[in-house]
Design an enzyme around this catalytic site. Structure first.
Site, PDB file in Angstrom:
ATOM      1  N   LYS A 256      36.889  91.316  43.256  1.00  0.00           N
ATOM      2  CA  LYS A 256      38.246  91.271  44.437  1.00  0.00           C
ATOM      3  C   LYS A 256      38.775  89.943  43.133  1.00  0.00           C
ATOM      4  CE  LYS A 256      37.672  88.315  47.283  1.00  0.00           C
ATOM      5  NZ  LYS A 256      37.116  88.032  48.660  1.00  0.00           N
TER       6      LYS A 256
ATOM      7  N   ARG B  87      37.994  84.502  60.815  1.00  0.00           N
ATOM      8  CA  ARG B  87      38.641  85.759  60.172  1.00  0.00           C
ATOM      9  C   ARG B  87      38.654  87.141  60.699  1.00  0.00           C
ATOM     10  NH1 ARG B  87      38.187  86.247  54.063  1.00  0.00           N
ATOM     11  NH2 ARG B  87      36.816  87.733  54.337  1.00  0.00           N
TER      12      ARG B  87
HETATM   13  C1  LIG Z   1      35.310  87.674  49.060  1.00  0.00           C
HETATM   14  C2  LIG Z   1      34.061  89.142  50.272  1.00  0.00           C
HETATM   15  C3  LIG Z   1      33.555  88.103  49.638  1.00  0.00           C
HETATM   16  C4  LIG Z   1      32.971  87.616  48.636  1.00  0.00           C
HETATM   17  O1  LIG Z   1      32.999  86.437  48.761  1.00  0.00           O
HETATM   18  P1  LIG Z   1      31.785  85.463  48.272  1.00  0.00           P
HETATM   19  O2  LIG Z   1      32.014  83.785  48.922  1.00  0.00           O
HETATM   20  O3  LIG Z   1      32.550  85.289  46.775  1.00  0.00           O
HETATM   21  O4  LIG Z   1      30.349  85.730  47.928  1.00  0.00           O
HETATM   22  C5  LIG Z   1      32.325  88.683  50.726  1.00  0.00           C
HETATM   23  N1  LIG Z   1      32.676  89.508  52.145  1.00  0.00           N
HETATM   24  C6  LIG Z   1      33.681  89.575  51.978  1.00  0.00           C
HETATM   25  C7  LIG Z   1      34.821  90.411  53.373  1.00  0.00           C
HETATM   26  C8  LIG Z   1      35.247  88.920  51.652  1.00  0.00           C
HETATM   27  O5  LIG Z   1      36.488  89.328  51.758  1.00  0.00           O
END
Ligand SMILES: *Cc1c(COP(=O)(O)O)cnc(C)c1O
Length: 358
Positions: A36, A129
């Site tokens: 992302k 969250r």
């Molecule tokens: C963005 C995201 C991740 C990745 O997180 P990092 O800290 O960059 O490894 C993993 N899981 C979810 C649900 C996310 O939104």
């Protein structure tokens, strides 16, 4: 090559991907690589694939569209919106979920169209969250398993750090493992995908604290920056400087640190504050708040201080710098999550890949 640009070192990135996979593989965990932050940049997904990644995650369906021909399991990380379910089922094998209403809608769509979709139920273990509260999780899973036959529940997931900044504790991870076991026993199902967190949970793996039930870690930050948020140290021999930004100097002058005139609002409606430290040498770089997040830019010249700027300008105090800067010089920055996101997302920023691998 135009400026500003973000420079991606392919060899270093591949190395970080390999190290992350090695750390996880020792404990039987597969890395789900999160794309992302690259805002639909196809080359980045290709690099993950070249690094041996088999599971891909993103928060936006448009980004999956860009690399839909790259083989692998695709997982939507952000909870699906009701009206994107047809595209979700087309583009993704699975999604993270926390609302029965949404999961029911996915199931109904799949049944009506002779398709299937895999679901991971998120549990909120304190970061606040997304996710079912632990006490509601088992019952919710029962409803999915018994009443929503168009989807397949393949495991539970948890997430830390992103909103509440919470670090996963052993107690939280035990609750998570117990919930996975309880659901499997109670409803006589076998989970294939137990998703134990993001980069902030990677240290649990090398500290032997990750529950043995977990077999997936969703990750981007640790592979991008070779570091994580618990210790903020470089992981093993990973690279911290795989992604950098460069911008050009367009003005070099000595001016008073204090603006002159009646104070008002800046371009973004805030009242800026200034410390009067007399006249200073400063440079203006051709990069602005439309392109990057200033707080997340780390100049390689440690004597620099980013003072601020506007949509298209960054002003840097170079008073303490040993180097004499001049117009046309290139300033290099290390990055953090916020600046990486903006830089990939800005169409004004060139994306330059170096040390290319085929
Ligand atoms: C963005 C995201 C991740 C990745 O997180 P990092 O800290 O960059 O490894 C993993 N899981 C979810 C649900 C996310 O939104």
């Amino acid at each position: 090559m135009s400026f500003p640009k973000i420079i991606i070192d392919e060899k270093k990135f591949l190395h970080n991907i390999k190290v992350a996979q090695e750390i996880c593989a020792e404990k039987g965990i597969e890395v789900l690589a999160v794309t992302k932050g690259f805002c639909g940049n196809r080359r980045m997904a290709e690099l993950f694939a070249k690094g041996g990644i088999k599971f891909f995650g993103d928060s936006r369906l448009d980004n999956f569209e860009v690399y839909k021909d790259i083989k692998g399991h695709k997982q939507l990380l952000r909870l699906p919106q009701l009206d994107e379910i047809p595209r979700l089922v087309e583009l993704c094998d699975s999604s993270l979920n926390s609302e029965l209403e949404t999961i029911k809608a996915i199931s109904d769509y799949c049944l009506a169209n002779n398709k299937t979709h895999e679901v991971i139920v998120m549990v909120d273990l304190g970061d606040r969250r997304e996710g079912f509260l632990p006490e509601d999780t088992v019952e919710a899973c029962g409803k999915i398993i018994n009443e929503m036959k168009g989807v397949k529940l393949i495991g539970l997931g948890c997430n830390f750090g992103c909103y509440g900044g919470r670090i996963p504790s052993d107690e939280a991870m035990k609750i998570f493992a117990d919930l996975n076991n309880e659901v499997q026993t109670k409803y006589n199902v076998k989970f294939s995908h137990i998703s134990g967190g993001n980069s902030l949970s990677l240290h649990l793996v090398w500290e032997n604290r990750m529950p043995k039930e977990v077999n997936i870690l969703r990750m981007s930050f640790a592979m991008i920056f070779g570091t994580e948020d618990k210790y903020r140290k470089t992981i093993r021999n990973m690279h911290r400087d795989t992604f950098q930004c460069q911008a050009k100097v367009i003005e070099v002058k000595r001016k008073s640190s204090m603006p002159i005139g009646e104070p008002g609002l800046d371009a973004f409606g805030n009242i800026p504050t200034f410390e009067d430290i007399g006249d200073i040498d400063r440079v203006i770089c051709a990069i602005g708040k439309i392109d990057t997040m200033f707080d997340a830019m780390i100049p390689l010249d440690k004597d620099m201080e980013i003072l601020g700027g506007s949509s298209d300008h960054m002003i840097i105090n170079v008073n303490k710098c040993k180097k004499q800067y001049k117009v046309g010089d290139i300033i290099t920055f290390d990055l953090d999550w916020g600046s990486l996101l903006y830089l990939f997302n800005s169409s004004y920023v060139e994306k330059e890949f170096i040390n290319k691998i085929d």
